[in-house]
Design an enzyme around this catalytic site. Structure first.
Site, short mmCIF file in Angstrom:
data_model
loop_
_atom_site.label_atom_id
_atom_site.label_comp_id
_atom_site.label_asym_id
_atom_site.label_seq_id
_atom_site.Cartn_x
_atom_site.Cartn_y
_atom_site.Cartn_z
N ASP A 303 0.93 -1.28 0.00
CA ASP A 303 -0.05 -0.22 -0.13
C ASP A 303 0.90 1.37 0.12
O ASP A 303 2.05 1.10 0.31
CB ASP A 303 -1.14 0.01 1.04
CG ASP A 303 -2.06 0.70 0.96
OD1 ASP A 303 -2.09 1.96 -0.08
OD2 ASP A 303 -3.17 0.77 1.56
C1 NOJ Z 1 -3.98 3.96 0.30
C2 NOJ Z 1 -5.25 3.08 0.37
O1 NOJ Z 1 -5.16 2.25 1.51
C3 NOJ Z 1 -5.38 2.10 -0.80
O2 NOJ Z 1 -6.75 1.33 -0.75
C4 NOJ Z 1 -5.38 2.76 -2.19
O3 NOJ Z 1 -5.63 1.80 -3.15
C5 NOJ Z 1 -3.96 3.55 -2.16
N1 NOJ Z 1 -3.91 4.22 -0.98
C6 NOJ Z 1 -3.82 4.04 -3.52
O4 NOJ Z 1 -4.58 5.34 -3.54
#
Ligand code: NOJ
Length: 774
Positions: A303
């Site tokens: 993430d």
């Molecule tokens: C953080 C989030 O937790 C995740 O779900 C998301 O896909 C990414 N950022 C990218 O935006």
């Protein structure tokens, strides 16, 4: 242009020829790489590219950056431009619009040594430009085909805009309404969550097992966030998930596994830790379970800065150490953190990371680019004309409107206040901060949906009743967080002139989603004040709630006449909600998360354990039982609950056998269902099971099947469910999954709290010993 563009295709073809002639391009270290496609030809092409790459270029493929964009289109962020120009970027996200994608792809393909195309990602969560109800809302439809289709439409729109990869579906089980990300998932149940995970993966990827990837209407999907992100303690985002392996395996992991088995191409690691190890560094989770147990062969992305965060987690000394922990755990791509590209070359040289690990991660990423056809033509998804034709089409709008109506849950309807038919001739006062609002309707994670294009409830209702005998009045009454005596007085005046009030109230859209946690989940005080004033008029009130989470509606349940839980329904909000209010759509949605009576009951979920001191619900106040001094232990509205404008009855529940073998067997459960009202309607009929005695304790009920059936007024239907031995299996203390012999109870029900129709059965083995199924 094409001749230049497909430089790598030409190179890789030359290399393939060399492979055939001299077998010299084949990497000697194919090692543990198992391809996703299982296609030998694709594998050869991947290896032929890999053979041309330097170590740094390979690590570049494992690197993802986020583009910035402005209203005039995306611009390249200075942070990653130098990497992009050197061919050291594998993927970019948030590069929205055909123009923006083309600009970056051109650099990668035409200006770098090998010209490897970029994989473009995006959070396409519940629509791209046509915004569907938030995923939690859609899940309440229990309509898997509809959810498959809305994911497919999102894929068509996004892929037409140059996007190849969505970071969805989010399949995290959520039992805590304080956590803002409950809006992105499918609620509290592992069985339903698994079926929805499959439907969404298949919708995005164009079919099962990723076989359709590369067709122009598909997106590579992501199962996220592995694992147990929804179990964040106290609902606080990014917090530790403190849970046993028993709960992890039996409750939280099933939807991820279902996504893997449906062929999801990628997974995203979660931010949280379980068992003291942050997911990003957890080899047991990312490799042993994901690849070893589930056979996943796609790639894993961290993430956003999840790798860098291993330092503040206190498990990595510095970012170099963090990169090593992550890649050795099984993370193939670093989202935005730049740790791989900065440090992994050195780590390989120092022997802390093997080159084979780098090769395998690179292969997994390159394979997806091959499957998506990017090596054949990196610009194949980029066509402005196609983007125009495939955006917000009348057919997409129709599906979105139906999805809104199918996601609205009718929680209360005293004296059949709803529907308000066109013929009723009533005067209706339309009140509330969300009545004439369009900005909040899409909810969070609404892609590129233009919030101004979403239809306000006021507009939908006005359109619905425009040539009817119904008269409409409007007063806002309050904003989401503020009101004045004057505004309240206006609303009260409108209510007094009306026969019935419809109040649209709820949350601001960014009170849910990432990093949006609430400890008080009631309606904001000014809205409650307005409702109290409206109540004092004595007029019947229909409350329409827009929110990204279950709210504490205890006061509203006592004081309102009808309640519609509309969530954040997206582009077609006004029309879909009006269809339900006017009775052109008979509500059919059922809750997928329990609604608490107050925040103190959280976490609350139906599939809880009995405990050694269970409460007798007919006498909850008994001392020394697992109860509360000041409230019931039951939810205000349970999982599986929802009303219709008609009523249903269930009878004659039976099974074709009283005993099922613990492996390889099945039984058929049948029930008679009748529409006992005077209009057509749909019922979600639910099958629950309880394993009475296990080697580990089992939940008081577990959903094992459901069907959504339509019945005309007075119509009877026989429904049947197939219950297989494997459906009764669970993970024991040894971490192995098995069905144990013993006695079971089974319910065919209208909600998880409906206990009226149950039968018992047993599971047996010839030797009466449990057998492992996996
Ligand atoms: C953080 C989030 O937790 C995740 O779900 C998301 O896909 C990414 N950022 C990218 O935006």
């Amino acid at each position: 242009m094409k001749g230049e563009i497909i430089k790598i295709s030409v190179i890789s073809m030359a290399c393939m020829l060399a492979v055939i002639l001299f077998a010299s391009c084949e990497s000697p270290s194919v090692g543990r790489w198992t391809s996703y496609s299982g296609d030998r030809d694709v594998e050869r092409r991947v290896d032929s590219v890999l053979a041309l790459m330097t170590l740094e270029e390979k690590i570049g493929q494992m690197t993802q950056f986020s583009a910035n964009w402005s209203i005039t289109g995306p611009v390249m962020s200075d942070d990653f431009k130098p990497y992009l120009e050197k061919g050291l970027v594998g993927s970019i996200f948030n590069a929205t619009s055909v123009e923006g994608v083309r600009k970056m792809q051109e650099v990668a393909v035409e200006k770098t040594r090998l010209g490897i195309p970029i994989l473009f990602g995006q959070d396409v969560i519940h629509g791209y430009k046509t915004i569907f109800p938030i995923p939690l809302a859609e899940a309440c439809s229990w309509d898997l085909e509809m959810m498959r289709r809305t994911a497919e439409i999102a894929a068509i729109e996004a892929a037409s805009d140059g996007i190849n990869w969505t970071f969805a579906p989010m399949v995290d089980i959520a039992r805590d309404a304080r956590w803002g990300r409950v809006m992105e998932g499918a609620g509290e149940d592992p069985y339903l969550g698994s079926r929805i995970a499959e439907a969404r993966v298949i919708g995005f990827q164009g079919g099962a097992d990723g076989k359709a990837l590369g067709e122009l209407h598909t997106l590579l999907a992501t199962g996220k966030h592995l694992a147990a992100y929804g179990a964040a303690e106290s609902g606080r985002d990014y917090n530790t998930a403190e849970l046993s392996e028993h709960t992890l395996r039996n409750v939280y992991l099933p939807p991820y596994e279902a996504a893997a088995k449906a062929g999801v191409g990628t997974f995203m690691a979660s931010f949280n830790e379980t068992n003291g190890v942050p997911a990003t560094a957890d080899r047991w989770l990312m490799t042993d379970i994901l690849r070893g147990e589930w056979g996943f062969t796609g790639f894993v992305v961290s993430d956003y800065t999840g790798i860098n965060e291993l330092v503040p987690h206190g498990i990595a000394e510095d970012e170099k150490h963090a990169a090593e922990l992550a890649v050795n755990a099984g993370i193939d791509m670093d989202m935005t953190g730049a740790t791989f590209i900065k440090y992994l070359k050195k780590s390989v040289e120092e022997g802390k990371v093997s080159e084979e690990t780098i090769d395998n991660a690179t292969r997994r990423i390159l394979e997806m680019k091959f499957l998506l056809g990017l090596f054949d033509d990196p610009y194949r998804y980029l066509d402005e004309e196609r983007a125009k034709q495939n955006t917000m089409t009348p057919e997409f709008m129709k599906t979105a409107r139906k999805a809104v109506a199918a996601s609205v849950v009718l929680l209360k309807n005293d004296n059949r206040l709803l529907p308000i038919t066109k013929e009723s001739g009533k005067t209706v006062a339309l009140i509330g901060p969300l009545m004439n609002d369009s900005i909040n309707l899409n909810g969070e994670w609404a892609g590129l949906g233009d919030r101004k294009k979403s239809v306000p409830i006021l507009e939908g209702i006005s359109e619905k009743y425009k040539e009817s005998a119904v008269k409409l009045l409007y007063a806002e009454g309050s904003s989401i967080t503020e009101t004045t005596p004057g505004k309240i007085a206006e609303a009260v005046a409108a209510a007094r002139r009306a026969d019935v009030v419809i109040a649209a109230m709820g949350e601001d859209f960014n009170w849910s989603g990432e990093a949006a946690v609430r400890t008080d989940i009631r309606l904001p005080e000014p809205q409650r004040e307005l409702l109290k004033a409206l109540k004092a008029t004595g007029k019947p009130i229909v409350l329409v709630i827009l929110s990204g989470r279950p709210l504490d509606l205890s006061w509203e349940d006592e004081n309102m006449d009808a309640i519609l839980q509309a969530w954040f329904p997206g582009t077609q909000t006004g029309h879909g909600v009006a269809d339900v209010i006017a009775g052109d759509y008979n509500p059919s949605a059922r809750l997928v998360m329990s609604f608490p009576r107050n925040v103190g009951q959280i976490p609350i979920y139906y599939n809880q354990k009995n405990t050694g001191r269970p409460v007798d619900l007919s006498n909850e106040a008994t001392d020394y039982k697992s109860n509360y001094l000041d409230n019931s232990i039951t939810p205000l509205y349970p999982f599986g609950y929802g009303l219709s404008y008609t009523t249903f009855s269930i009878s004659s529940v039976s099974a074709d056998k009283s005993s099922i073998r613990t492996t390889g067997d099945k039984m058929v459960v049948t029930a008679n269902v009748q529409n006992t009202g005077d209009i057509e309607g749909e019922l979600v009929i639910q099958l629950y099971v309880r394993d009475l005695v296990g080697s580990v304790t089992r939940p008081v009920k577990e959903l094992k099947g459901f069907q959504k059936i339509a019945l005309n007024a007075g119509e009877n239907k026989q429904v049947s469910f197939e219950l297989r031995s494997e459906d009764l299996a669970f993970y024991g203390i040894d971490g192995k999954k098995r069905t144990e012999p013993g006695n079971f109870m089974l319910w065919v029900a209208q909600s998880s709290a409906d206990n009226s129709h149950k039968i018992s059965f047993s599971a047996d083995t010839p030797s009466n010993k449990s057998q492992q199924v996996e």
